[in-house]
Design a protein around this motif. Structure first.
Motif, PDB file in Angstrom:
ATOM      1  N   UNK A 251       0.823  -1.210   0.000  1.00 25.34           N
ATOM      2  CA  UNK A 251       0.000   0.000   0.000  1.00 25.34           C
ATOM      3  C   UNK A 251       0.856   1.259   0.000  1.00 25.34           C
ATOM      4  N   UNK A 252       1.932   1.247   0.773  1.00 27.39           N
ATOM      5  CA  UNK A 252       2.836   2.401   0.797  1.00 27.39           C
ATOM      6  C   UNK A 252       3.495   2.605  -0.559  1.00 27.39           C
ATOM      7  N   UNK A 253       3.886   1.500  -1.223  1.00 29.98           N
ATOM      8  CA  UNK A 253       4.506   1.613  -2.542  1.00 29.98           C
ATOM      9  C   UNK A 253       3.503   2.121  -3.573  1.00 29.98           C
ATOM     10  N   UNK A 254       2.244   1.689  -3.471  1.00 27.02           N
ATOM     11  CA  UNK A 254       1.220   2.169  -4.394  1.00 27.02           C
ATOM     12  C   UNK A 254       0.968   3.661  -4.192  1.00 27.02           C
ATOM     13  N   UNK A 255       1.019   4.117  -2.954  1.00 26.87           N
ATOM     14  CA  UNK A 255       0.849   5.541  -2.687  1.00 26.87           C
ATOM     15  C   UNK A 255       1.980   6.367  -3.297  1.00 26.87           C
ATOM     16  N   UNK A 256       3.157   5.750  -3.418  1.00 26.53           N
ATOM     17  CA  UNK A 256       4.297   6.439  -4.027  1.00 26.53           C
ATOM     18  C   UNK A 256       4.292   6.328  -5.544  1.00 26.53           C
ATOM     19  N   UNK A 257       3.283   5.660  -6.104  1.00 25.55           N
ATOM     20  CA  UNK A 257       3.152   5.575  -7.551  1.00 25.55           C
ATOM     21  C   UNK A 257       3.836   4.392  -8.185  1.00 25.55           C
ATOM     22  N   UNK A 258       4.219   3.390  -7.391  1.00 28.01           N
ATOM     23  CA  UNK A 258       4.883   2.219  -7.956  1.00 28.01           C
ATOM     24  C   UNK A 258       3.860   1.350  -8.681  1.00 28.01           C
ATOM     25  N   UNK A 259       4.276   0.772  -9.804  1.00 32.28           N
ATOM     26  CA  UNK A 259       3.402  -0.122 -10.557  1.00 32.28           C
ATOM     27  C   UNK A 259       3.351  -1.485  -9.890  1.00 32.28           C
ATOM     28  N   UNK A 260       2.417  -2.329 -10.337  1.00 34.37           N
ATOM     29  CA  UNK A 260       2.281  -3.663  -9.745  1.00 34.37           C
ATOM     30  C   UNK A 260       3.534  -4.501  -9.975  1.00 34.37           C
ATOM     31  N   UNK A 261       4.119  -4.418 -11.175  1.00 34.74           N
ATOM     32  CA  UNK A 261       5.315  -5.189 -11.456  1.00 34.74           C
ATOM     33  C   UNK A 261       6.485  -4.735 -10.579  1.00 34.74           C
ATOM     34  N   UNK A 262       6.577  -3.436 -10.362  1.00 39.96           N
ATOM     35  CA  UNK A 262       7.668  -2.931  -9.535  1.00 39.96           C
ATOM     36  C   UNK A 262       7.483  -3.350  -8.079  1.00 39.96           C
ATOM     37  N   UNK A 263       6.246  -3.384  -7.615  1.00 36.21           N
ATOM     38  CA  UNK A 263       5.979  -3.823  -6.246  1.00 36.21           C
ATOM     39  C   UNK A 263       6.406  -5.280  -6.063  1.00 36.21           C
ATOM     40  N   UNK A 264       6.053  -6.093  -7.041  1.00 31.85           N
ATOM     41  CA  UNK A 264       6.429  -7.508  -6.952  1.00 31.85           C
ATOM     42  C   UNK A 264       7.940  -7.667  -6.984  1.00 31.85           C
ATOM     43  N   UNK A 265       8.590  -6.974  -7.898  1.00 37.98           N
ATOM     44  CA  UNK A 265      10.030  -7.145  -8.109  1.00 37.98           C
ATOM     45  C   UNK A 265      10.866  -6.563  -6.964  1.00 37.98           C
ATOM     46  N   UNK A 266      10.449  -5.410  -6.411  1.00 39.74           N
ATOM     47  CA  UNK A 266      11.276  -4.710  -5.434  1.00 39.74           C
ATOM     48  C   UNK A 266      10.822  -4.910  -3.994  1.00 39.74           C
ATOM     49  N   UNK A 267       9.632  -5.451  -3.778  1.00 35.52           N
ATOM     50  CA  UNK A 267       9.139  -5.619  -2.409  1.00 35.52           C
ATOM     51  C   UNK A 267       8.843  -7.082  -2.099  1.00 35.52           C
ATOM     52  N   UNK A 268       7.943  -7.685  -2.873  1.00 34.26           N
ATOM     53  CA  UNK A 268       7.494  -9.033  -2.557  1.00 34.26           C
ATOM     54  C   UNK A 268       8.625 -10.046  -2.702  1.00 34.26           C
TER      55      UNK A 268
END
Length: 356
Positions: A251-268
């Protein structure tokens, strides 16, 4: 995880192993000083010595079969622990001939490996291995190098195919809501539980299907089969691990404008590295150690290491020294891999099992 991160972890693990004697010496010194000063109760030291002794006895009992196999590999005829002169814990005339027979003709080129350590880039050249064994002395060397290549060309595609399916499936089942999601989860549980019960019937159907489509002697088809058998359990394992990653990070990454692919690659994925390492090792072992299907589908020139080991068993006799040396050489890479990734496996299994 990046290549620098992997090399850094590998260097850390190597340093941790090399520092083990130093840490043990510091512990002994601290205990001795504490006993002299009265800071450490003698009863506590005695209890630790007793617990350590019992643990060493248990480890020795568990590892004794491996030690017996090692003794057999060093004896010229593959003898046993007992001889005509009594019980021996070491062969009377140990010989490395069985290992020379196994490794004869093997050639491994030198590789350059870069390691980032303490802010410095270190380039290491691995030694090339080229055995100069006179195979004629042993009536010809083993086919271990060919079996090793076949196992690698089966196990590595198995890992790649498994990870390509398990990672997106685990993420979707953990983080997304979609139709038939619960049914698919029940299906994964079903496939992880009933596979052994249908083993014989599935084996017959598998062989008939592969023969009909002309894939009965294909290592890639065998890798695909191994990946298919590894997917249900490993997907469920990685899914339960991802369930424990807080959604607030996404949720924090989405608030910063990160895309779904970037969330998966850099967080998950970085937060799931322990679970990913566990899945990687399990899928590698699925392709490295399986015997029955490999023997059924592959011809002699494509045999993997387990089938090659079994081929040493003769109808009337078995060269136990060579058989033991082959088995230990075959098992050594698995042992080394597990030693370096055991902390990821333990954390992946324990943390991933917090939720059902």
């Amino acid at each position: 995880m990046s290549a620098d991160g992997i090399s850094g972890k590998l260097a850390e693990d190597i340093k941790h192993v090399l520092d083990a004697p130093i840490r043990a010496g510091e512990t002994v010194r601290y205990t001795v000083v504490g006993l002299k000063n009265g800071d450490v109760p003698p009863r506590r030291v005695a209890a630790k010595i007793l617990a350590t002794s019992l643990a060493l006895v248990m480890i020795g009992a568990l590892l004794f079969p491996i030690y017996w196999i090692f003794l057999a590999s060093l004896s010229g005829s593959g003898g046993s622990l007992y001889s005509s002169s009594g019980i021996r814990l070491w062969p009377k005339n140990p010989s490395p001939d069985a290992y020379l027979w196994v490794l004869g003709g093997m050639e491994i080129p030198s590789l350059e490996v870069g390691i980032s350590l303490l802010g410095y880039e270190i380039a290491l050249n691995t030694p090339g291995i080229s055995t100069t064994v006179d195979c004629a002395k042993y009536g010809g060397c083993s086919n271990f190098p060919r079996f090793l290549w076949n196992s690698l060309t089966v196990a590595i595609p198995t890992v790649i195919l498994t990870m390509c399916i398990v990672v997106p499936a685990a993420y979707a089942l953990s983080r997304r809501k979609f139709i038939f999601r619960s049914k698919i989860l029940y299906g994964y549980v079903l496939f992880t539980q009933v596979g052994s019960g249908l083993g014989v019937a599935a084996l017959i159907a598998l062989y008939a299907t592969f023969v009909q489509v002309g894939l009965d002697n294909s290592k890639l088809a065998l890798s695909a089969y191994y990946a298919a058998t590894a997917v249900p359990f490993n997907t469920w394992l990685l899914k339960t691990y991802m369930d424990n990653i807080p959604t607030s990070y996404e949720e924090a990454a989405m608030m910063d404008g990160a895309s779904s692919w970037r969330i998966v690659w850099e967080i998950i994925l970085p937060l799931s590295k322990a679970g990913l390492a566990t899945v990687l090792v399990f899928s590698f072992l699925a392709g490295w150690t399986e015997f029955i299907v490999a023997q059924l589908l592959l011809s002699a020139d494509k045999y993997t290491l387990p089938v090659g080991l079994y081929s040493l068993v003769g109808k009337y006799s078995t060269p136990w020294a060579r058989f033991s040396a082959f088995a230990l050489t075959f098992a050594t890479p698995v042992m080394l891999v597990y030693l370096f990734v055991q902390r990821y496996i333990e954390s992946g299994l324990s943390f991933g099992g917090m939720e059902g």
